[in-house]
Motif scaffolding. Structure first.
Motif, mmCIF file in Angstrom:
data_model
loop_
_atom_site.group_PDB
_atom_site.id
_atom_site.type_symbol
_atom_site.label_atom_id
_atom_site.label_comp_id
_atom_site.label_asym_id
_atom_site.label_seq_id
_atom_site.Cartn_x
_atom_site.Cartn_y
_atom_site.Cartn_z
ATOM 1 N N LYS A 7 1.177 -1.443 -0.012
ATOM 2 C CA LYS A 7 -0.116 0.030 -0.032
ATOM 3 C C LYS A 7 0.529 1.112 -0.868
ATOM 4 N N ARG A 9 1.403 5.563 0.806
ATOM 5 C CA ARG A 9 0.657 6.222 1.950
ATOM 6 C C ARG A 9 1.522 7.335 1.193
ATOM 7 N N ASP A 18 -2.252 11.591 2.135
ATOM 8 C CA ASP A 18 -3.285 11.008 2.916
ATOM 9 C C ASP A 18 -2.947 11.326 4.709
ATOM 10 N N TYR A 19 -1.524 11.854 4.806
ATOM 11 C CA TYR A 19 -1.415 12.515 6.305
ATOM 12 C C TYR A 19 -1.064 13.193 6.078
ATOM 13 N N GLY A 58 1.930 9.156 11.550
ATOM 14 C CA GLY A 58 1.440 8.248 8.823
ATOM 15 C C GLY A 58 1.702 6.485 9.755
ATOM 16 N N GLU A 62 -0.548 3.110 10.848
ATOM 17 C CA GLU A 62 -1.127 1.988 9.547
ATOM 18 C C GLU A 62 -0.734 0.735 10.293
#
Length: 241
Positions: A7, A9, A18-19, A58, A62
């Motif tokens: 994934k 991010r 995303d963050y 982040g 996760e």
């Protein structure tokens, strides 16, 4: 990454990701950040550390950690020894010791200081370059220091088997003509630090770069006891008496 099952991010301060985080306060004492709607004070300094904190946040999320608990843990983080480690004297002189020993690292440290300062304070930088190492960075380091500081003291780092005066002379080649009046050359590192302390007025900022956490200075194959933080602290205390 498009050929893996991993994934992806992203994290950012100024663009969609995303963050995301926002810097609310950026001071010598730390950062006040807003991360996903929650405010957190961390004891790390500078914009680059805001990115580092957000990356940690982040990654923790996760991995399944809870958001508020992650922020609580981030607020307890301490600076690593020799990385933007600072003290404030009785006369409000701030002395910062940092391991910055490359052009990029030195530029990041000085730009971080210039982002935080009010411009009323002097920034006094003490910096040298190691012997038996990359010679090409020597003039670059001095050029950066003299461009981003109000005063600079060029000195020894770990000269190892080289003549420290030759190293300093090679550094001086990178100082632009308009900045030359800012620069002093003092071979003895202890005396260089003392001179920076003597030049500092209340509210000024001293940066001592290059050795950071190291507690020795290597000269001709011998490691002598030498601690930048200890010396600057003792000198500032003596000057206040």
């Amino acid at each position: 990454m498009q050929n893996t099952v991993a994934k992806k991010r992203s994290y950012a301060l100024k663009s969609y990701a995303d963050y995301r985080a926002q810097i609310l306060e950026n001071q010598l004492g730390g950062l006040l950040l807003k991360i996903e709607g929650n405010e957190v004070w961390v004891k790390l300094i500078g914009t680059f550390n805001a990115y580092n904190v957000l990356a940690i946040y982040g990654t923790a999320i996760e991995l399944g950690l809870e958001s508020l608990e992650t922020l609580r843990l981030l607020s307890e983080l301490e600076s690593v020894s020799g990385r933007f480690q600072y003290i404030v004297s009785a006369t409000n002189v701030t002395a910062i010791v940092d391991y910055a020993h490359t052009p990029d690292a030195l530029e990041n440290v000085l730009k971080t200081i210039n982002d935080i300062r009010t411009t009323k304070e002097q920034v006094i930088t003490v910096v040298g370059c190691g012997g038996n190492r990359d010679k090409t960075k020597r003039p670059i380091m001095a050029g950066i220091a003299s461009e981003l500081s109000d005063k600079v003291v060029l000195t020894s780092d770990n000269p190892r088997n080289e003549n420290p005066d030759v190293i300093i002379a090679e550094m001086e080649l990178g100082v632009e003509a308009q900045n030359f009046k800012k620069v002093l050359a003092i071979t003895d590192r202890r005396q260089a630090i003392k001179t920076a302390c003597q030049l500092a007025q209340p509210n000024d900022i001293i940066i001592i770069a290059g050795k950071g956490h190291e507690t020795y200075q290597e000269i001709k194959g011998v490691r002598n006891d030498f601690d930048d933080m200890k010396i600057v602290k003792e000198t500032l205390e003596q000057l206040h008496k």
